[in-house]
Motif scaffolding. Sequence first.
Motif, PDB file in Angstrom:
ATOM      1  N   GLY A  33       0.774  -1.234   0.000  1.00  0.00           N
ATOM      2  CA  GLY A  33       0.000   0.000   0.000  1.00  0.00           C
ATOM      3  C   GLY A  33       0.803   1.281   0.000  1.00  0.00           C
ATOM      4  O   GLY A  33       0.234   2.366   0.065  1.00  0.00           O
ATOM      5  N   VAL A  69      -0.585   0.749  -5.266  1.00  0.00           N
ATOM      6  CA  VAL A  69      -1.762  -0.111  -5.393  1.00  0.00           C
ATOM      7  C   VAL A  69      -1.347  -1.544  -5.703  1.00  0.00           C
ATOM      8  O   VAL A  69      -1.832  -2.493  -5.078  1.00  0.00           O
ATOM      9  N   SER A  72      -0.228  -3.818  -2.876  1.00  0.00           N
ATOM     10  CA  SER A  72      -1.236  -4.301  -1.927  1.00  0.00           C
ATOM     11  C   SER A  72      -2.201  -5.294  -2.564  1.00  0.00           C
ATOM     12  O   SER A  72      -3.152  -5.733  -1.916  1.00  0.00           O
ATOM     13  N   GLY A  79      -2.117  -2.886 -10.659  1.00  0.00           N
ATOM     14  CA  GLY A  79      -2.969  -1.703 -10.732  1.00  0.00           C
ATOM     15  C   GLY A  79      -2.598  -0.867 -11.944  1.00  0.00           C
ATOM     16  O   GLY A  79      -1.435  -0.507 -12.111  1.00  0.00           O
ATOM     17  N   LYS A 102       0.465   6.441  -1.453  1.00  0.00           N
ATOM     18  CA  LYS A 102      -0.190   5.473  -0.567  1.00  0.00           C
ATOM     19  C   LYS A 102      -1.577   5.156  -1.099  1.00  0.00           C
ATOM     20  O   LYS A 102      -2.261   6.018  -1.662  1.00  0.00           O
ATOM     21  N   THR A 103      -1.955   3.914  -0.907  1.00  0.00           N
ATOM     22  CA  THR A 103      -3.287   3.472  -1.293  1.00  0.00           C
ATOM     23  C   THR A 103      -4.263   3.929  -0.212  1.00  0.00           C
ATOM     24  O   THR A 103      -4.090   3.601   0.958  1.00  0.00           O
ATOM     25  N   MET A 106      -9.051   0.296  -1.413  1.00  0.00           N
ATOM     26  CA  MET A 106      -9.271  -0.714  -2.452  1.00  0.00           C
ATOM     27  C   MET A 106     -10.676  -1.243  -2.233  1.00  0.00           C
ATOM     28  O   MET A 106     -11.046  -1.599  -1.117  1.00  0.00           O
ATOM     29  N   GLY A 111      -9.033   0.894  -6.953  1.00  0.00           N
ATOM     30  CA  GLY A 111      -8.308   1.477  -5.832  1.00  0.00           C
ATOM     31  C   GLY A 111      -8.044   2.945  -6.073  1.00  0.00           C
ATOM     32  O   GLY A 111      -7.958   3.388  -7.222  1.00  0.00           O
ATOM     33  N   ALA A 113      -5.399   6.079  -4.868  1.00  0.00           N
ATOM     34  CA  ALA A 113      -4.130   6.392  -4.214  1.00  0.00           C
ATOM     35  C   ALA A 113      -3.905   7.894  -4.239  1.00  0.00           C
ATOM     36  O   ALA A 113      -4.413   8.600  -5.117  1.00  0.00           O
TER      37      ALA A 113
END
Length: 145
Positions: A33, A69, A72, A79, A102-103, A106, A111, A113
């Motif tokens: 993430g 993304v 994770s 992603g 950072k994500t 999801m 997702g 970010a």
Amino acid sequence: MSQGLNPPSLAEAINAKGFSGAAGFRVAALEPGYAELALSRRDDLLQFFGHFHGGVITALADQAAGMAVTSSLPKGRIGVTVELKINFLEPASGTELLARAKTLKMSGSIGVATVEIFSKDGGAETLCAFCTATMRALDLPAEFR
């Protein structure tokens, strides 16, 4: 990193190919993430005033968001960008760019970010851009599985 998630080596392999490798993007940190990418200043990455070009900054943000993304996601998924929005806040005139992604969320195959892009000069960091990106989880091409 959990055994069920994509390993950091996947990010390195993806980053080394195509535009990202040619531009010189470097993976500075990666965990589920979260991703940090760096890019050193070069004349061919600058606009006419001598600052990093907005397209280069956007590409770095896009790659960082995708890695955050992807890191994770379960093994075998990646992603890819559906939508990206970037705000330029300050000229990026430092010796290096650093994108921290950072994500946020999801949900199924989608997702979101966020990415903060900093212009670094010595030990000083200036926030020069902020990005939000929407990513879709797809199956990895066979060569990366």
